[in-house]
Design an enzyme around this catalytic site. Structure first.
Site, PDB file in Angstrom:
ATOM      1  N   HIS A  43       0.702  -1.338  -0.007  1.00  6.27           N
ATOM      2  CA  HIS A  43      -0.012  -0.164   0.059  1.00  6.27           C
ATOM      3  C   HIS A  43       0.831   1.313  -0.080  1.00  6.27           C
ATOM      4  O   HIS A  43       1.695   1.653   1.026  1.00  6.27           O
ATOM      5  CB  HIS A  43      -0.750  -0.054   1.365  1.00  6.27           C
ATOM      6  CG  HIS A  43      -1.955   1.095   1.297  1.00  6.27           C
ATOM      7  ND1 HIS A  43      -2.745   1.254   2.303  1.00  6.27           N
ATOM      8  CD2 HIS A  43      -2.117   2.110   0.560  1.00  6.27           C
ATOM      9  CE1 HIS A  43      -3.382   2.284   1.979  1.00  6.27           C
ATOM     10  NE2 HIS A  43      -3.044   3.035   1.036  1.00  6.27           N
ATOM     11  N   ARG A  45       1.070   4.843   0.284  1.00 10.30           N
ATOM     12  CA  ARG A  45       0.080   5.946   0.936  1.00 10.30           C
ATOM     13  C   ARG A  45       0.649   7.124   0.477  1.00 10.30           C
ATOM     14  O   ARG A  45       1.536   7.416   0.366  1.00 10.30           O
ATOM     15  CB  ARG A  45       0.130   5.819   2.469  1.00 10.30           C
ATOM     16  CG  ARG A  45      -0.577   4.630   3.115  1.00 10.30           C
ATOM     17  CD  ARG A  45      -0.672   4.844   4.606  1.00 10.30           C
ATOM     18  NE  ARG A  45      -1.523   4.071   5.209  1.00 10.30           N
ATOM     19  CZ  ARG A  45      -2.717   4.435   5.598  1.00 10.30           C
ATOM     20  NH1 ARG A  45      -3.288   5.731   5.523  1.00 10.30           N
ATOM     21  NH2 ARG A  45      -3.646   3.398   6.100  1.00 10.30           N
ATOM     22  N   ARG A  49       4.178   6.830   4.447  1.00 11.50           N
ATOM     23  CA  ARG A  49       4.716   6.169   5.849  1.00 11.50           C
ATOM     24  C   ARG A  49       5.356   5.058   5.764  1.00 11.50           C
ATOM     25  O   ARG A  49       6.294   4.816   6.690  1.00 11.50           O
ATOM     26  CB  ARG A  49       3.725   6.227   6.858  1.00 11.50           C
ATOM     27  CG  ARG A  49       2.529   5.298   6.645  1.00 11.50           C
ATOM     28  CD  ARG A  49       1.472   5.093   7.910  1.00 11.50           C
ATOM     29  NE  ARG A  49       0.686   6.035   7.807  1.00 11.50           N
ATOM     30  CZ  ARG A  49      -0.625   6.278   8.223  1.00 11.50           C
ATOM     31  NH1 ARG A  49      -1.164   4.951   8.770  1.00 11.50           N
ATOM     32  NH2 ARG A  49      -1.425   7.086   8.279  1.00 11.50           N
ATOM     33  N   GLU A  70      -1.991  -1.743  -3.622  1.00 15.95           N
ATOM     34  CA  GLU A  70      -3.336  -1.310  -2.854  1.00 15.95           C
ATOM     35  C   GLU A  70      -3.041   0.435  -2.787  1.00 15.95           C
ATOM     36  O   GLU A  70      -1.981   0.770  -2.414  1.00 15.95           O
ATOM     37  CB  GLU A  70      -3.117  -1.788  -1.354  1.00 15.95           C
ATOM     38  CG  GLU A  70      -4.478  -1.521  -0.481  1.00 15.95           C
ATOM     39  CD  GLU A  70      -4.084  -1.889   0.923  1.00 15.95           C
ATOM     40  OE1 GLU A  70      -3.658  -3.102   1.007  1.00 15.95           O
ATOM     41  OE2 GLU A  70      -4.449  -1.267   1.731  1.00 15.95           O
ATOM     42  N   THR A 101      -5.956   1.188   7.583  1.00 15.51           N
ATOM     43  CA  THR A 101      -7.103   1.378   6.918  1.00 15.51           C
ATOM     44  C   THR A 101      -8.384   0.909   7.926  1.00 15.51           C
ATOM     45  O   THR A 101      -8.501  -0.047   8.274  1.00 15.51           O
ATOM     46  CB  THR A 101      -7.120   0.539   5.629  1.00 15.51           C
ATOM     47  OG1 THR A 101      -5.919   0.618   4.803  1.00 15.51           O
ATOM     48  CG2 THR A 101      -8.147   1.049   4.642  1.00 15.51           C
TER      49      THR A 101
HETATM   50  N1  PXP Z   1      -6.403  -5.591   3.079  1.00 18.50           N
HETATM   51  C1  PXP Z   1      -6.367  -4.185   2.925  1.00 18.50           C
HETATM   52  C2  PXP Z   1      -7.189  -3.443   1.882  1.00 18.50           C
HETATM   53  C3  PXP Z   1      -5.718  -3.315   4.110  1.00 18.50           C
HETATM   54  O1  PXP Z   1      -5.648  -2.111   4.020  1.00 18.50           O
HETATM   55  C4  PXP Z   1      -4.755  -4.216   4.899  1.00 18.50           C
HETATM   56  C5  PXP Z   1      -3.986  -3.474   6.067  1.00 18.50           C
HETATM   57  O2  PXP Z   1      -2.884  -2.843   5.272  1.00 18.50           O
HETATM   58  C6  PXP Z   1      -4.836  -5.650   4.694  1.00 18.50           C
HETATM   59  C7  PXP Z   1      -5.692  -6.319   3.995  1.00 18.50           C
HETATM   60  C8  PXP Z   1      -3.897  -6.622   5.694  1.00 18.50           C
HETATM   61  O3  PXP Z   1      -4.554  -6.405   6.999  1.00 18.50           O
HETATM   62  P1  PXP Z   1      -3.693  -7.028   8.138  1.00 18.50           P
HETATM   63  O4  PXP Z   1      -2.324  -6.225   8.350  1.00 18.50           O
HETATM   64  O5  PXP Z   1      -4.524  -6.402   9.363  1.00 18.50           O
HETATM   65  O6  PXP Z   1      -3.424  -8.460   7.809  1.00 18.50           O
END
Ligand code: PXP
Length: 241
Positions: A43, A45, A49, A70, A101
């Site tokens: 992701h 951002r 960060r 993402e 998120t």
């Molecule tokens: N899916 C999305 C859209 C997310 O934003 C995140 C967190 O970055 C995850 C999955 C993964 O979540 P976790 O880190 O809690 O396993």
């Protein structure tokens, strides 16, 4: 059989704590692939960060499985996705102050806007996913947008304080999965899934992918810490002969 896609953002979070070069999320991605992950998620951002532009560039060049980019639905991210053509983009909402998120994307009322946003990416063969809550209206909007996937937000389920509350959230997710499938949407799940709560989905049919980051990185630290400490002691002990 559902697949595992590993989110490596937390590796970048540790690197950024010192603004250095280690640990490298791109290396972590390669290790996750060697261990059998079928996809890697990063992701990028707006505030950079954790994941940096350089990580997106490198993962794009080194990915062996498939890269799921993402991102928030901004012009800047669209330009990067058009440049790198990842296997999938996953659109998420983004708030500056959030720790992670916090909820699903609001697709209701934004159908045309998001459809137009995704159109040039679809033309390039990039598949799209919308990270949404298990809300029937959001799922219907996702269908209108023409996304290939929905990623149903499992955070409320994961955060539920009691088992009955968790069951309620689980039921909502299962209904959401069924509805999405009836619309021809493929379904991924993600957020807050760990080595215990994922078992609740064992008998739920039709899940394509689990998107997991935090619990895997948390376990990696615990499992890897023993060896990391022993390796350093071995080096220090080698100083004295
Ligand atoms: N899916 C999305 C859209 C997310 O934003 C995140 C967190 O970055 C995850 C999955 C993964 O979540 P976790 O880190 O809690 O396993």
């Amino acid at each position: 059989m559902p697949f595992l896609c590993v989110n490596v953002d937390h590796v970048a979070t540790i690197r950024q704590a010192r603004l250095g070069t280690e640990p490298d999320p791109v290396t972590a991605a390669a290790i996750a692939e060697l261990a059998g992950a079928t996809g890697i998620i990063m992701h990028l951002r707006e505030d950079r960060r954790h994941i940096q532009d350089r990580d997106i560039e490198l993962i794009n060049r080194t990915i062996q499985t498939k890269f799921n980019f993402e991102m928030a639905a901004t012009e800047e991210m669209q330009a990067l996705a058009l440049k790198y053509k990842p296997a999938t983009v996953c659109l998420v909402p983004e708030k500056r102050k959030e720790l992670t998120t916090e909820g699903g994307l609001n697709c209701i009322g934004n159908e045309e806007k998001l459809k137009d946003y995704l159109a040039p990416l679809h033309e390039l063969g990039v598949r799209s996913s919308l990270f949404i809550d298990a809300d029937p209206e959001q799922i219907e909007a996702a269908k209108k947008i023409g996304a290939h996937y929905v990623e149903i937000h499992t955070g409320h389920f994961a955060d539920a304080a009691t088992r009955p509350e968790q069951k309620k959230e689980l039921d909502k997710i299962i209904k959401g999965i069924e509805l999405s499938q009836s619309y021809g949407l493929k379904v991924n799940l993600g957020h807050g899934l760990n080595y215990i709560n994922i078992k609740d989905f064992a008998k739920v049919p039709g899940i394509c992918e689990y998107s997991i980051g935090h619990s895997i990185m948390a376990r990696a630290i615990m499992i890897g810490l023993d060896k990391a400490v022993r390796d350093m002691i071995e080096i220090i002990n080698s100083f004295v002969d």
